[in-house]
Design a protein around this motif. Structure first.
Motif, short mmCIF file in Angstrom:
data_model
loop_
_atom_site.label_atom_id
_atom_site.label_comp_id
_atom_site.label_asym_id
_atom_site.label_seq_id
_atom_site.Cartn_x
_atom_site.Cartn_y
_atom_site.Cartn_z
N VAL A 57 19.87 13.16 -3.92
CA VAL A 57 18.99 12.85 -2.66
C VAL A 57 18.94 14.34 -1.82
O VAL A 57 17.77 14.69 -1.25
CB VAL A 57 19.86 11.91 -1.67
CG1 VAL A 57 19.07 11.87 -0.37
CG2 VAL A 57 19.77 10.44 -2.56
N PHE A 58 20.07 15.10 -1.80
CA PHE A 58 19.68 16.44 -1.10
C PHE A 58 18.82 17.14 -1.57
O PHE A 58 17.84 17.83 -0.82
CB PHE A 58 21.27 17.13 -1.00
CG PHE A 58 21.07 18.39 -0.41
CD1 PHE A 58 21.17 18.60 0.95
CD2 PHE A 58 21.07 19.61 -1.22
CE1 PHE A 58 21.12 19.77 1.66
CE2 PHE A 58 21.07 20.82 -0.43
CZ PHE A 58 21.13 20.93 0.58
N VAL A 59 18.55 17.41 -2.91
CA VAL A 59 17.70 18.28 -3.60
C VAL A 59 16.17 17.48 -3.29
O VAL A 59 15.26 18.54 -3.08
CB VAL A 59 17.85 18.59 -5.00
CG1 VAL A 59 16.67 19.08 -5.54
CG2 VAL A 59 19.04 19.32 -5.51
N ASN A 60 16.06 16.30 -3.41
CA ASN A 60 14.80 15.74 -3.12
C ASN A 60 14.45 16.14 -1.55
O ASN A 60 13.29 16.13 -1.30
CB ASN A 60 14.86 14.08 -3.42
CG ASN A 60 13.37 13.68 -3.23
OD1 ASN A 60 12.68 14.22 -3.98
ND2 ASN A 60 13.14 12.40 -2.93
N VAL A 61 15.45 15.83 -0.50
CA VAL A 61 14.92 16.08 0.79
C VAL A 61 14.62 17.67 1.01
O VAL A 61 13.67 18.03 1.64
CB VAL A 61 16.34 15.81 1.73
CG1 VAL A 61 15.90 16.38 3.26
CG2 VAL A 61 16.52 14.26 1.67
N VAL A 62 15.31 18.58 0.34
CA VAL A 62 14.89 19.89 0.62
C VAL A 62 13.52 20.31 -0.06
O VAL A 62 12.81 21.11 0.45
CB VAL A 62 15.98 20.98 -0.24
CG1 VAL A 62 15.52 22.22 -0.37
CG2 VAL A 62 17.42 20.83 0.71
N LEU A 63 13.43 19.76 -1.18
CA LEU A 63 12.07 19.91 -1.98
C LEU A 63 10.80 19.17 -1.08
O LEU A 63 9.81 19.87 -0.75
CB LEU A 63 12.26 19.22 -3.25
CG LEU A 63 12.82 19.95 -4.32
CD1 LEU A 63 12.68 19.32 -5.54
CD2 LEU A 63 12.16 21.42 -4.65
N ARG A 64 11.13 18.03 -0.52
CA ARG A 64 10.06 17.44 0.54
C ARG A 64 9.99 18.06 1.67
O ARG A 64 8.66 18.13 1.80
CB ARG A 64 10.51 15.83 0.68
CG ARG A 64 9.51 15.04 1.20
CD ARG A 64 9.79 13.45 1.52
NE ARG A 64 10.93 13.17 0.31
CZ ARG A 64 11.93 12.38 0.69
NH1 ARG A 64 11.95 11.96 2.21
NH2 ARG A 64 12.81 11.80 -0.08
N TYR A 65 10.86 18.35 2.39
CA TYR A 65 10.68 19.18 3.56
C TYR A 65 10.27 20.76 3.44
O TYR A 65 9.73 21.03 4.53
CB TYR A 65 11.66 18.74 4.74
CG TYR A 65 11.57 17.37 4.92
CD1 TYR A 65 10.71 16.78 5.83
CD2 TYR A 65 12.68 16.44 4.49
CE1 TYR A 65 10.61 15.46 6.21
CE2 TYR A 65 12.73 15.15 4.89
CZ TYR A 65 11.71 14.48 5.63
OH TYR A 65 11.73 13.42 6.14
N GLY A 66 10.88 21.23 2.41
CA GLY A 66 10.78 22.72 2.47
C GLY A 66 9.60 23.14 1.51
O GLY A 66 9.20 24.20 1.82
N PHE A 67 9.18 22.32 0.88
CA PHE A 67 8.24 22.98 -0.37
C PHE A 67 7.26 21.81 -0.50
O PHE A 67 6.15 22.01 -1.23
CB PHE A 67 8.78 23.19 -1.78
CG PHE A 67 10.00 24.15 -1.66
CD1 PHE A 67 9.69 25.44 -1.64
CD2 PHE A 67 11.43 23.78 -1.74
CE1 PHE A 67 10.59 26.59 -1.31
CE2 PHE A 67 12.53 24.87 -1.40
CZ PHE A 67 12.08 25.97 -1.41
#
Length: 151
Positions: A5-15
């Motif tokens: 979930v953390f990686v997905n949030v970072v990818l979604r909002y960051g990239f």
């Protein structure tokens, strides 16, 4: 599950991208963790209980009440088992849209928890001292307060 979930949030909002399977997979894992946590809590006798009335009973009446409570819990677990089995069978052919995992896997967690908790409760009912074998009850007035200090 947390890392996913953390990686997905970072990818979604960051990239402005993401891992498409993470939402479904984290939901499946959360359901399984919840049900297996309930089984673990039952094994350790750590489910929430209010013992104000029961602590004041004589030992013989307390033992009878404990057996009655275990029977009521067993009844609830058997209802969970029956309903989860029906839902597992009904939803096994339905596939989740992204991952393709059968939706019945969600309900299989309830089925497994119902089976395991029923076996634990049957063991406690059939074994004389199994109702109190895991965690000893603290006598009234001897429990520590919320900060860990002893009276």
């Amino acid at each position: 599950m947390i890392v996913l979930v953390f990686v997905n949030v970072v990818l979604r909002y960051g990239f402005n991208s993401g891992i498409s399977i993470s939402v479904e997979l984290s939901r499946f894992l959360f359901v399984w963790v919840t049900f297996m946590g309930a089984v673990t809590a039952l094994i350790r006798q750590e489910h929430l209980s209010v013992n104000t009335f029961a602590d004041k009973l004589p030992a013989a009446m307390r033992a009878g009440l404990d057996r009655l409570v275990a029977l009521a819990m067993l009844g609830c677990c058997l209802m969970l088992l029956k309903g989860s089995y029906a839902q597992t069978v009904l939803n096994w052919s339905n596939l989740s849209p992204i991952s393709g995992i059968p939706v019945g896997v969600l309900y299989l967690a309830g089925l497994m928890a119902g089976v395991l908790m029923s076996l634990i409760l049957l063991w406690r009912l059939l074994t004389p001292l199994a109702l109190h074998a895991v965690t000893p009850r603290v006598a009234p007035g001897h429990a520590s307060d919320s900060q860990g200090d002893t009276p």
